[in-house]
Design an enzyme around this catalytic site. Structure first.
Site, mmCIF file in Angstrom:
data_model
loop_
_atom_site.group_PDB
_atom_site.id
_atom_site.type_symbol
_atom_site.label_atom_id
_atom_site.label_comp_id
_atom_site.label_asym_id
_atom_site.label_seq_id
_atom_site.Cartn_x
_atom_site.Cartn_y
_atom_site.Cartn_z
ATOM 1 N N ASN A 95 0.815 106.988 54.538
ATOM 2 C CA ASN A 95 2.098 106.764 54.665
ATOM 3 C C ASN A 95 1.753 106.092 56.327
ATOM 4 O O ASN A 95 -0.100 105.711 56.677
ATOM 5 C CB ASN A 95 2.960 107.866 55.703
ATOM 6 C CG ASN A 95 1.992 108.969 56.101
ATOM 7 O OD1 ASN A 95 1.002 109.099 56.183
ATOM 8 N ND2 ASN A 95 2.568 109.158 56.907
ATOM 9 N N CYS A 146 1.011 107.613 59.041
ATOM 10 C CA CYS A 146 0.363 108.411 59.708
ATOM 11 C C CYS A 146 -0.902 109.020 59.012
ATOM 12 O O CYS A 146 -1.269 109.678 59.416
ATOM 13 C CB CYS A 146 0.909 109.964 60.486
ATOM 14 S SG CYS A 146 2.054 108.917 61.222
ATOM 15 N N GLU A 194 -1.823 110.799 56.365
ATOM 16 C CA GLU A 194 -1.956 111.984 55.895
ATOM 17 C C GLU A 194 -1.142 112.243 54.886
ATOM 18 O O GLU A 194 -1.714 112.916 53.935
ATOM 19 C CB GLU A 194 -1.401 113.054 56.436
ATOM 20 C CG GLU A 194 0.435 113.249 56.934
ATOM 21 C CD GLU A 194 1.161 112.324 58.004
ATOM 22 O OE1 GLU A 194 2.219 112.733 57.879
ATOM 23 O OE2 GLU A 194 0.696 111.748 58.083
#
Length: 967
Positions: free
Chosen positions: A571, A573, A575
């Site tokens: 995604n 970020c 994670e």
């Protein structure tokens, strides 16, 4: 005239000759006394001329004579007796002083009377202690005396329970910055500014400043709700329940709150509100809530902190059987900062548009209609505050044949420019900049141009300065880097199945396509040395901060859901690792455990952690059913698989509380142990929810259903790679056999349970270190959309105080050395180790700790890497080690090169902001640091990486705007 009191004035109205009587200001009637007139006049002289006036026979004779003359005048006026008002007597005193030529005394007496008249009027208007000379201008333009009594009260409340803070100093210093006629907001600003300037010397002043801000918020919200005005902190025990009921009514009336909230037992919930929770905010935390989270109407915030937390708790309890009990349970977790929901959930829970999910992952198909549908989906998802990850690998490369037009494709890059501009245009409902990350697999023929998207040079039509990019790297590529072999780039139009393959299947298919390039069956390809491409990836990462490096095979080989799909990207970020396809947009719902709140007496409280995790997983699962879905593919995916991502924050604070240095074996062990407990209890909580509510739809066939837990899936990765390309610790302490049995028997409510997000904003709210990050600096100015905030490490200050080292010199040294203790000779080595900052922690420790966490995670973690004295070799070793240790993803590279951070000014009470970065994602700052031009070639980079001019990210850059979108 400070020596003349109101008692002295009223004492003029005593013992009178004949039948003269005096009407006092209260309306009471008292006997007349000429002796008291003389006493009052004598005090007036003393106030102007000093104590020697009391011994002056001239003054004594004058006042006695004047008192007799004033009395005789009243007797002539009323020979038969009567009543005289106290003001008439004072008028005669003024006249007597003027006639005698005592102008200074008369003037002081006049001013004194005016001052006390204002004070009496103020007291009549509810002002407890009017300031003698400062009036405050109200919003309507009227003026009232400054209520010094209330200021002293709110400052005293702000300092309550805090060590080493001085309420008197705040009041006195603030009054020096006020003037007659100051706007009412200026008074609050002066108080907060005074407290703020003291934060760098004593961290507890951040709480004082927050509590002073809280007073503003109370006034704003309570006045709007028509509950109370100017209520103090201690009065909120009474007013919070009233405000809560009024808030629900107003919010529903304004169509901002879900009408179902009004159906709760508001008396019961109002009684559960905890006003003491308002005292735990840091200034940065409360200002962040004020600026971006509290619900407002016409620019007026009418949501108080505890009301907000209860609103979120109610919003997450709408479908519970005992809604009130669950709402109180959820509220307790949020308001005590044990757990914090993600930003979209805090924004929207309990509102009419409950978009609570954090992250959306999409796969973009290889046709024009599908591409623009994906861009449209981006816009709709971003509108409601979601962070986006787009998989662009299926889109054919530059020069590929287009059958429909008999032409050639322009490749991926022109479409990414449109995505970039869409993210800027759709700015999450006006709250924050839209944020998206594009992923591309390393075998894609456009990958070399993809690497350069964030460069500041070249054709700007083929640059994306506002979006993020990430490499989706197969294990086979990494193996060829290690072996110094060739790598072939393809267009997905010639080998579409590579997109859905991983492990041994990917290797076999990829090698077949390589054979086809040699026999002429595939004509559009490019052969490069794997190490050359790897070096360019690292070079661009160092120079521009992008693309991030993420690993395809561990994300898929360890995915619980590999039986029904493929993880094509992460995604925004890095994670989240969920399956995507043209029919499914993956959705993840995030929240974070505050580890620092679970350290009790220097040890991790396992029982408290278990209870927190259990409640947090329930809250996250509730999000899925309550959530608003902007596009149907997201609803389809989320309801079918029900993934959630429980993460952590405050890891560094938890280390401080235990006296552990980040760069230590003890820290790595704690990372392992704490994540194991969270993993165990999160999986157990999801399984127990499955027993209560039913399994997620696609449970059968998953790794869960086979009794393969995250720890067990490491063996699948080892088998695919071979033991020479992986080294992961697999030790454990919990009874995992018991949990395996429970999961295979009861099932799982959620396909995925854990992911560690950046928590850039919610950690600010809770006043702890973000996510799994080491401390950036021990003393610095943090800049974000709410302004600039002095941040000082309170744990460090406490230890330096204990060692007798905390003083003005230490503060200035820390400013000069950019918040580092290392160059300060008088600091003991054990403190230097404990308070080493991010760039002083060798990246091996970050990777080691991340590897220990990763074994317990069914998804991934947002892992920033900090590298000081960076070189091509150091980057190479660090990222190879990340892959070798089994990490699924990495996030930002924070590289410290030749250009250093701007020094803070050491002779000012407020720190300067450090210089800003050239990186496009950085927030603007007043004074960018000087930079050198970036190198062109990979060889130049490897020989002289400092030439790129990269330097430490500023405090502003640590609050990435993109990070906020998905946590």
């Amino acid at each position: 005239m400070q020596s003349v009191t109101s008692n002295d004035q009223d004492s003029l109205a005593m013992t009178a000759p004949g039948s003269l009587r005096v009407i006092k200001r209260t309306g009471d009637v008292a006997p007349y006394s000429s002796d008291k007139i003389a006493v009052a006049m004598r005090k007036a002289f003393i106030a102007v001329e000093g104590s020697e006036a009391d011994a002056s026979s001239r003054i004594r004779d004058f006042v006695e004579e004047a008192a007799e003359q004033i009395t005789e005048a009243f007797q002539r006026r009323m020979p038969d007796g009567g009543t005289v008002h106290i003001e008439d007597i004072q008028d005669q005193v003024e006249l007597a002083l003027m006639r005698a030529g005592e102008q200074k005394v008369a003037r002081a007496y006049v001013l004194y009377r005016e001052e006390h008249a204002r004070m009496r009027a103020a007291m009549d208007n509810g002002i407890s202690k009017p300031h003698p000379s400062i009036r405050v201008t109200q919003p309507d333009g009227s003026q009232r005396p400054l209520d010094l009594g209330r200021i002293e009260t709110i400052v005293a409340e702000a300092c309550e329970g805090l060590a080493n803070v001085d309420s008197k100093r705040i009041v006195d210093d603030s009054l020096k910055n006020l003037y007659d006629g100051v706007p009412i907001q200026g008074v609050s600003t002066a108080l907060m500014m005074t407290a703020r300037t003291l934060v760098e010397k004593e961290p507890n002043y951040t709480y004082v400043t927050a509590r002073l801000l809280m007073d503003n918020l109370r006034s704003e919200a309570l006045s709007f709700l028509e509950v109370a005005e100017n209520a103090t902190y201690h009065e909120m025990r009474e007013f919070y329940p009233q405000a809560f009921k009024a808030y629900i009514a107003r919010g529903v009336e304004y169509e901002q709150l879900d009408p179902r909230l009004a159906e709760f037992d508001l008396e019961r919930l109002g009684a559960a509100l905890n006003p003491e929770g308002d005292q735990q905010f840091s200034y940065l935390g409360l200002q962040t809530l004020y600026d971006r989270y509290f619900i407002h109407r016409d620019g007026v915030r009418y949501e108080l902190p505890q009301v907000m937390f209860m609103r979120v708790a109610m919003g997450l309890s709408l479908n519970e059987d005992d809604r009130e009990a669950r709402a109180i349970e959820f509220y307790q977790l949020l308001s005590h900062f044990d757990y914090m929901a993600s930003t979209p959930t805090l924004f929207n829970a309990g509102t009419v548009r409950s978009q609570l999910s954090s992250c959306y992952l999409t796969t973009v198909p290889d046709d024009l209609d599908g591409i623009y549908t994906a861009i449209r989906d981006n816009a709709m998802l971003s509108k409601w505050a979601g962070g986006l990850g787009n998989d662009w690998t299926p889109v054919r490369a530059l020069g590929s044949y287009i059958k429909g037009t008999n032409g050639k494709s322009q490749g991926v890059v022109p479409f990414l420019k449109v995505v970039n501009d869409t993210a800027v245009a759709v700015n999450q409902g006006g709250k924050r900049k839209g944020a998206v990350c594009a992923y591309l697999e390393t075998w894609h023929l456009d990958v070399e141009e993809f690497l350069e998207l964030r460069k500041n040079t070249g054709d700007d039509r083929r640059r994306t300065h506002d979006m993020n990019t990430a490499n989706w790297v197969p294990d086979l590529f990494m193996e060829r880097v290690f072996k110094d072999e060739e790598w072939t780039l393809f267009s997905p139009s010639d080998c579409a199945d590579l997109h859905d393959l991983y492990g041994h299947e990917f290797r076999e298919a990829y090698e077949r396509y390589e054979v086809k390039t040699r026999n002429g069956e595939i004509k559009l390809f490019k052969r490069v040395k794997a190490q050359d491409l790897w070096r360019k990836m690292l070079s661009m990462l160092f120079e521009t901060g992008h693309p991030w490096i993420t690993f395809k095979d561990p994300c898929n080989l360890r995915s619980p859901q590999q039986h029904i799909g493929v993880v094509h990207s992460s995604n925004l970020c890095t994670e989240i690792t969920l399956n995507t396809s043209k029919d499914e947009i993956a959705v993840c719902n995030l929240g974070s455990i505050n580890l620092s709140r679970h350290i009790v007496n220097g040890e991790l409280d396992a029982e408290k952690l278990k209870q927190t995790v259990k409640t947090a997983v329930r809250m996250l699962d509730n999000v899925i059913d309550i959530n608003y879905y902007a596009v149907e593919q997201a609803r389809n995916s989320n309801l079918k698989h029900r993934p959630v991502g429980l993460g952590i924050m405050g890891f560094q604070d938890a280390l401080y509380q235990q006296g552990i240095a980040y760069a230590s074996d003890e820290a790595v062990t704690f990372a392992d142990h704490s994540m194991e407990l969270i993993s165990y209890h999160a999986i157990e909580a999801s399984s127990d929810l499955a027993a209560e509510r039913g399994c997620y739809e696609t449970f059968e066939g998953s790794l869960w259903s086979q009794g393969v837990l995250p720890l067990d899936s490491i063996e699948r990765l080892r088998e695919a790679r071979g033991s020479e390309f992986i080294e992961v610790d697999t030790s454990s302490t919990q009874d995992w056999d018991h949990l395996r049995h429970k999961v295979t028997t009861q099932g799982m409510r959620n396909s995925n349970v854990m992911a560690i997000a950046p928590t850039a904003t919610i950690s600010n709210i809770c006043g702890v270190s973000q996510s799994i990050e080491p401390t950036y600096q021990n003393l610095y100015v943090k800049s974000n959309l709410s302004g600039e905030f002095t941040v000082v490490n309170p744990f460090m200050v406490a230890d330096l105080k204990e060692a007798g080292l905390w003083d003005e010199v230490m503060v200035n040294d820390l400013k000069y050395y950019d918040g580092s203790l290392q160059p300060i000779e008088r600091v003991p080595e054990y403190l230097k180790a404990r308070y080493a900052t991010a760039f002083e922690v060798e990246p091996k420790w970050l990777v080691d700790a991340a590897s220990r966490r990763q074994k317990w995670l069914d998804q991934a973690q947002s892992l920033n890497l900090y590298i000081q004295g960076v070189s091509g070799k150091k980057l190479d070793v660090t990222y190879r080690m990340a892959w070798y240790r089994g990490l699924k993803t990495t996030y930002y590279l924070r590289a410290l090169g030749a250009t250093s951070v701007e020094k803070s000014t050491v002779n000012r009470s407020s720190l300067n902001a450090v210089g800003n970065s050239s990186a496009p994602e950085a927030a603007p700052s007043a004074a960018p640091a000087p930079q050198k031009s970036a190198p062109r070639g990979v060889d130049e980079f490897l020989q002289n990486p400092q030439a790129a001019g990269r330097r430490a990210p500023t405090a502003a850059e640590l609050d990435e705007l993109g990070c906020e979108a998905c946590q």
